[in-house]
Design an enzyme around this catalytic site. Structure first.
Site, mmCIF file in Angstrom:
data_model
loop_
_atom_site.group_PDB
_atom_site.id
_atom_site.type_symbol
_atom_site.label_atom_id
_atom_site.label_comp_id
_atom_site.label_asym_id
_atom_site.label_seq_id
_atom_site.Cartn_x
_atom_site.Cartn_y
_atom_site.Cartn_z
ATOM 1 N N ILE A 67 1.006 -1.363 0.007
ATOM 2 C CA ILE A 67 0.121 0.036 -0.032
ATOM 3 C C ILE A 67 0.912 0.857 0.277
ATOM 4 C CG2 ILE A 67 -0.135 0.113 2.508
ATOM 5 C CD1 ILE A 67 -3.423 0.737 2.138
ATOM 6 N N SER A 68 0.214 2.101 -1.283
ATOM 7 C CA SER A 68 1.938 3.432 -1.219
ATOM 8 C C SER A 68 1.319 4.178 0.196
ATOM 9 C CB SER A 68 0.877 4.320 -2.261
ATOM 10 O OG SER A 68 1.656 3.555 -3.480
#
Length: 218
Positions: A67-68
């Site tokens: 997840i960025s």
């Protein structure tokens, strides 16, 4: 993994602190900051790791994906200049967090993911949260030609070059935001379609994304 969809004062307070942190790093778009403040990022984490959800870090979500980092999500979202009703193609659904931010900004989102496990999770979790993009499973490096053209295209994985097939799927005046480089680091690139075969390209800051895999990438 165990997931709980609970959003209390603790989590909302953590999001407020995250927004303040992103402002200190130079994010100025109030709509982007408002979306970050609203989307419960901890919903994308196993509850064991909730204490990591509002740190400004990327985090593994399985299948070699992450997840960025919130700053990266905010940075790309700010560059897109999303207007309400914009038709936006997202390459790399991943966890679905960036997808939710785009939806909060008022976009009509078409999002594609090549990893089936991630795809199966997002098609369940996002509608449960109240977010309803157009989901696709497949090779995002080729875009989604059958639904083109798009006002905006955002690529959430590092590409070795800009796939020409994506440029052709932009509307005239459309904008592509894509990280381009090698597997270790990429420059964030924005490309504006100014004519049928004319494009304006700007290179910005350096980031590190997971690689964009597909026929038109790695």
């Amino acid at each position: 993994m165990a997931y709980k969809f609970i959003d209390n004062y603790r989590e909302k307070g953590a999001r407020k602190k995250l927004v303040t942190h992103l402002e200190s790093r130079g994010i100025q778009d109030s709509r982007v900051l408002g979306a970050i403040a609203k989307v419960p990022r901890h919903f994308f984490f196993d509850e064991t790791f909730w204490n990591q959800a509002y740190k400004d870090i990327a985090f593994p979500i399985g299948d070699g994906q992450t997840i960025s980092q919130p700053y990266t999500v905010a940075y790309q979202s700010e560059l897109l200049h999303v207007k309400k009703g914009d038709k936006v193609l997202e390459i790399g659904t991943g966890s679905g967090y960036q997808t939710c931010i785009l939806l909060e900004l008022g976009a009509e989102v078409y999002t594609i993911e090549r990893q089936e496990k991630l795809y199966q999770r997002t098609i369940q979790v996002l509608p449960y949260m109240g977010y309803k993009p157009n989901f696709f499973l497949g090779d995002g490096s080729k875009g989604i030609a059958e639904h083109a053209p798009y006002d905006k295209i955002i690529v959430t994985a590092g590409a070795p070059f800009v796939p020409e097939i994506m440029l052709k799927q932009l509307k005239l005046g459309g904008l592509l935001v894509i990280p381009v480089g090698d597997e270790k680091s990429q420059k964030m690139v924005t490309i504006l379609r100014v004519g049928e075969n004319d494009f304006e390209r700007i290179e910005l800051d350096t980031f590190r994304f997971v690689p964009l895999v597909g026929d038109k990438a790695w």
